[in-house]
Motif scaffolding. Structure first.
Motif, mmCIF file in Angstrom:
data_model
loop_
_atom_site.group_PDB
_atom_site.id
_atom_site.type_symbol
_atom_site.label_atom_id
_atom_site.label_comp_id
_atom_site.label_asym_id
_atom_site.label_seq_id
_atom_site.Cartn_x
_atom_site.Cartn_y
_atom_site.Cartn_z
ATOM 1 N N LEU A 86 -3.287 -6.460 3.265
ATOM 2 C CA LEU A 86 -4.372 -5.666 2.686
ATOM 3 C C LEU A 86 -4.829 -6.158 1.313
ATOM 4 O O LEU A 86 -6.033 -6.165 1.038
ATOM 5 C CB LEU A 86 -3.955 -4.191 2.611
ATOM 6 C CG LEU A 86 -5.104 -3.192 2.361
ATOM 7 C CD1 LEU A 86 -6.204 -3.365 3.398
ATOM 8 C CD2 LEU A 86 -4.568 -1.763 2.376
ATOM 9 N N PRO A 87 -3.922 -6.585 0.402
ATOM 10 C CA PRO A 87 -4.404 -7.101 -0.891
ATOM 11 C C PRO A 87 -5.320 -8.314 -0.768
ATOM 12 O O PRO A 87 -6.143 -8.562 -1.662
ATOM 13 C CB PRO A 87 -3.105 -7.468 -1.616
ATOM 14 C CG PRO A 87 -2.088 -6.545 -1.044
ATOM 15 C CD PRO A 87 -2.466 -6.417 0.409
ATOM 16 N N HIS A 114 -0.854 3.734 -4.837
ATOM 17 C CA HIS A 114 -1.623 2.482 -4.904
ATOM 18 C C HIS A 114 -2.096 2.127 -3.484
ATOM 19 O O HIS A 114 -1.397 1.450 -2.738
ATOM 20 C CB HIS A 114 -0.756 1.363 -5.474
ATOM 21 C CG HIS A 114 -0.111 1.704 -6.785
ATOM 22 N ND1 HIS A 114 -0.800 1.817 -7.956
ATOM 23 C CD2 HIS A 114 1.202 1.977 -7.082
ATOM 24 C CE1 HIS A 114 0.027 2.135 -8.937
ATOM 25 N NE2 HIS A 114 1.256 2.240 -8.427
ATOM 26 N N PRO A 115 -3.293 2.587 -3.081
ATOM 27 C CA PRO A 115 -3.738 2.463 -1.685
ATOM 28 C C PRO A 115 -3.728 1.042 -1.135
ATOM 29 O O PRO A 115 -3.526 0.850 0.071
ATOM 30 C CB PRO A 115 -5.151 3.040 -1.712
ATOM 31 C CG PRO A 115 -5.138 3.988 -2.865
ATOM 32 C CD PRO A 115 -4.244 3.361 -3.894
ATOM 33 N N ILE A 116 -3.958 0.033 -1.961
ATOM 34 C CA ILE A 116 -3.896 -1.343 -1.434
ATOM 35 C C ILE A 116 -2.834 -2.166 -2.158
ATOM 36 O O ILE A 116 -2.814 -3.388 -2.046
ATOM 37 C CB ILE A 116 -5.268 -2.049 -1.519
ATOM 38 C CG1 ILE A 116 -5.741 -2.184 -2.964
ATOM 39 C CG2 ILE A 116 -6.307 -1.322 -0.687
ATOM 40 C CD1 ILE A 116 -7.012 -3.009 -3.090
ATOM 41 N N GLY A 117 -1.964 -1.500 -2.907
ATOM 42 C CA GLY A 117 -0.836 -2.170 -3.522
ATOM 43 C C GLY A 117 -1.083 -2.533 -4.974
ATOM 44 O O GLY A 117 -2.078 -2.108 -5.589
ATOM 45 N N ASP A 143 -2.847 -1.718 -10.553
ATOM 46 C CA ASP A 143 -3.363 -1.164 -9.302
ATOM 47 C C ASP A 143 -4.496 -2.044 -8.771
ATOM 48 O O ASP A 143 -5.509 -2.264 -9.450
ATOM 49 C CB ASP A 143 -3.873 0.259 -9.538
ATOM 50 C CG ASP A 143 -4.303 0.925 -8.254
ATOM 51 O OD1 ASP A 143 -3.441 1.302 -7.456
ATOM 52 O OD2 ASP A 143 -5.538 1.023 -8.038
ATOM 53 N N LEU A 168 -6.551 -1.517 -6.199
ATOM 54 C CA LEU A 168 -7.784 -0.807 -5.859
ATOM 55 C C LEU A 168 -8.654 -0.625 -7.102
ATOM 56 O O LEU A 168 -9.876 -0.814 -7.053
ATOM 57 C CB LEU A 168 -7.463 0.548 -5.236
ATOM 58 C CG LEU A 168 -8.683 1.418 -4.869
ATOM 59 C CD1 LEU A 168 -9.578 0.684 -3.879
ATOM 60 C CD2 LEU A 168 -8.257 2.772 -4.319
ATOM 61 N N GLU A 180 1.923 -8.710 3.075
ATOM 62 C CA GLU A 180 1.034 -7.588 2.793
ATOM 63 C C GLU A 180 -0.413 -8.064 2.932
ATOM 64 O O GLU A 180 -0.996 -8.592 1.997
ATOM 65 C CB GLU A 180 1.271 -7.054 1.366
ATOM 66 C CG GLU A 180 2.669 -6.557 1.089
ATOM 67 C CD GLU A 180 2.987 -5.279 1.845
ATOM 68 O OE1 GLU A 180 2.038 -4.651 2.372
ATOM 69 O OE2 GLU A 180 4.172 -4.904 1.917
ATOM 70 N N PRO A 238 0.827 -1.207 0.000
ATOM 71 C CA PRO A 238 0.000 0.000 0.000
ATOM 72 C C PRO A 238 0.863 1.260 0.000
ATOM 73 O O PRO A 238 1.865 1.342 0.709
ATOM 74 C CB PRO A 238 -0.817 -0.123 1.275
ATOM 75 C CG PRO A 238 -0.850 -1.578 1.568
ATOM 76 C CD PRO A 238 0.472 -2.108 1.123
ATOM 77 N N SER A 239 0.433 2.240 -0.803
ATOM 78 C CA SER A 239 1.124 3.524 -0.886
ATOM 79 C C SER A 239 0.124 4.579 -1.313
ATOM 80 O O SER A 239 -1.045 4.273 -1.594
ATOM 81 C CB SER A 239 2.286 3.441 -1.884
ATOM 82 O OG SER A 239 1.790 3.197 -3.189
ATOM 83 N N ALA A 266 -8.827 -6.786 1.361
ATOM 84 C CA ALA A 266 -9.719 -5.873 0.647
ATOM 85 C C ALA A 266 -10.786 -6.611 -0.165
ATOM 86 O O ALA A 266 -11.972 -6.278 -0.068
ATOM 87 C CB ALA A 266 -8.898 -4.947 -0.243
#
Length: 621
Positions: A242-243, A54-57, A64, A66, A240, A50-51, A246
């Protein structure tokens, strides 16, 4: 269209609406706004966490996640809804058709549903997904097939409640095809709980479809849905999370929205306020035809299987009606009056066995007709006015639709012509044509009964069977209905078989009276002789028990002492013998025949009463 006030005040309804609206917006706008970014690879940003960019990587090609998550809303929802709609359609039709099929087909269909329910739905879906082949089409078809048994059982249970209603029996009297019965009279009355089930099943299907994609049996690359994104993110969940989380949260959100929708609709619904046709046996030869008779019935017997054994609630009944004649069929509750009418109209329940020497309607021997010919002849030759118009009319259809069905089905009338005839029929029963746009619950009891009479007039029948049509009405409306039937008899020359337990009303309204007791006719006489010419003790007791304003109020009202015989243990003699004050030894040994006393008067009694005036006047006032 505004929401019901209960829904407008419900916080859950507002939350559900917002959740569904957000899913709809994402499904429509997602591919347009983020589709390009979701499919654009970026070798310099492979498997990033996440960045801000790219909020969820990103995934293994640098796309992307998201954007892919938002874009996957449309295929995930569409595929889930497609599988539910396919499964629900097939299952509902399979289960609901049991209400209109014949006995053998109904049993086979019920057995098939029970067999399909023996297998777990998820295992069936996985097995069929392999059989159909991994991919979108195979997954949708597999989930649809797995959903069929559940919907079929629900529809079968709901349809069983509709199968015994009077409005479905009335539709059968009209001779409507099974397809029309299913679409017009069964499905509309079970639609609400089925729709509630579809909404909740949509959430389950969404999770199941994502599960197949997770296992590699669903959506295949380069396509993707939430299940595939979840599978791809699971490989890196420890590094990671979050991927992987989500897509799971998106699944949870959408499934919860559909579940809440079902809860809201169920709450709104809660806040708002087997009869079938039995073919007549064709093996027995018919008796000689009676010249000019609208209806001729000889030696009609009905047998019904029960847990305690077979009973014969109708035994050896014979009657006939001529054009324009009103004949009353009177007797206590349970005497067999309504079953006699149902046997004539071919509407007895499954399992009933009917025998008769003769059954002719408008000169046609029903036993000599093919089933299709018999159904059409019954549909156009007679009409039945049921006791409870509230249940005899389909609550889900407008009055206009129900009145025009018969003429459109049997005479090929156009919609406009049928509507004009329906308006004319309503005028004949003193109702305005505006009633055509109403539904049954918007009418009073008297208006609904008039609509039932109007529906019967639509096919211009030669025989009208009125099965206690005034029982639930007040005295004023009762008088209006009987006068209306008299006017119809005069204008159309239709014969009327008027069934009632009110001997006073029958005596005033009818020309001849047939008195039934324990399934047999015990006396047949002109209505004018009820007051002073009854010869059977049972008939005399019925007449004497009619209240009279001149009676001595200090004395108790006369009643018929005792109770009808047990149908499971019939005695060999006269059925009225245990209650008869004139019983003798012969009465307990042998049932008396229905013999002629004089012209137009028959009685089944070994020792008829003398002709003595009853100290009262039989009147419905």
């Amino acid at each position: 269209m505004s929401l019901p006030s209960g829904l407008r005040r419900s916080p859950m309804a507002w939350v559900t609406g917002i959740m569904l609206a957000s899913l709809l917006v994402l499904a429509l706008a997602g591919p347009l706004l983020w589709g390009a970014a979701a499919d654009r690879p970026n070798p310099s940003a492979v498997l990033q966490g996440p960045s801000a960019a790219h909020p969820i990587g990103t995934d293994g090609l640098g796309r992307d996640l998201l954007a892919r998550l938002l874009t996957a809303t449309r295929p995930s929802l569409l595929l889930a809804l497609a599988s539910v709609l396919l499964g629900a359609t097939a299952g509902v039709l399979l289960g609901a058709c049991t209400a209109v099929l014949g006995r053998r087909a109904r049993r086979l269909t019920a057995g098939l549903i029970n067999l399909l329910l023996a297998f777990p739905a998820l295992l069936v879906a996985m097995f069929l997904a392999v059989v159909f082949g991994a991919g979108t089409t195979g997954a949708v078809l597999a989930l649809a097939a797995a959903a069929v048994p559940g919907f079929a059982r629900l529809a079968q249970t709901l349809a069983a409640g509709v199968a015994g209603t009077d409005h479905l029996a009335a539709a059968r009297v009209l001779g409507l095809r099974r397809r029309r019965l299913l679409w017009r009279h069964v499905l509309p009355n079970i639609a609400e709980p089925l729709l509630l089930s579809v909404t909740t099943a949509a959430g389950t299907a969404l999770v199941a479809l994502s599960g197949l994609s997770f296992l590699g049996l669903g959506v295949q690359p380069p396509g993707y849905d939430w299940g595939q994104l979840l599978s791809q993110g699971l490989d890196r969940i420890y590094a990671e999370p979050l991927p992987a989380l989500a897509p799971g949260l998106a699944l949870l959100y959408a499934a919860l929205a559909f579940q809440l929708l079902g809860e809201v609709l169920a709450g709104s619904a809660a806040g708002r306020g087997p009869v079938v046709r039995i073919p007549a046996p064709r093996s027995a030869p018919s008796g000689p035809a009676e010249s000019g008779a609208v209806l001729q019935v000889d030696d009609l017997t009905v047998e019904l299987p029960t847990a305690g054994g077979t009973i014969r609630p109708v035994r050896g009944v014979s009657l006939s009606l001529r054009p324009g004649e009103i004949v009353g069929l009177v007797g206590e509750s349970g005497s067999g009056k309504s079953l006699t009418a149902l046997a004539i109209a071919d509407l007895l329940p499954y399992g009933a066995r009917v025998s008769r020497r003769t059954l002719r309607l408008l000169g046609a021997d029903l036993a000599a007709l093919t089933p299709k010919e018999r159904n059409r002849h019954l549909a156009t030759g007679l009409s039945v006015i049921f006791q409870n118009p509230a249940s005899a009319l389909n609550p889900s259809l407008r009055i206009g639709t129900q009145l025009t069905e018969a003429v459109r089905a049997h005479r090929g009338a156009s919609r406009a012509q049928a509507a004009a005839e329906a308006a004319d029929a309503l005028r004949r029963v003193a109702l305005p044509p505006a009633v055509l746009r109403s539904r049954p619950h918007q009418l009073s009891g008297g208006q609904r009964q008039r609509v039932m009479i109007a529906a019967g007039l639509m096919v211009r029948p030669g025989l009208i069977i009125a099965d206690e049509p005034t029982t639930a009405l007040d005295v004023t409306v009762q008088r209006q209905i009987t006068r209306l039937l008299t006017d119809i008899r005069r204008d159309t020359s239709a014969a009327i078989l008027f069934i009632s337990h009110d001997v006073a009303l029958v005596g005033e309204f009818c020309e001849r009276v047939l008195v039934m007791y324990a399934g047999t006719i015990v006396e047949a006489l002109p209505a004018g002789r009820l007051a002073d010419g009854t010869r059977h003790p049972y008939t005399r007791a019925l007449v004497t028990s009619v209240p009279d304003l001149t009676a001595d109020r200090r004395q108790p009202l006369p009643t018929v002492e005792g109770a009808p015989p047990d149908p499971l243990a019939p005695a060999p003699g006269c059925p009225f013998e245990p209650r008869c004050p004139r019983r003798r030894e012969l009465c307990a040994e042998q049932a008396p025949p229905l013999d002629h006393l004089d012209a137009g008067h028959r009685v089944a009694c070994w020792y008829p009463l003398p002709v003595t005036a009853v100290p009262k006047t039989v009147s419905a006032s």
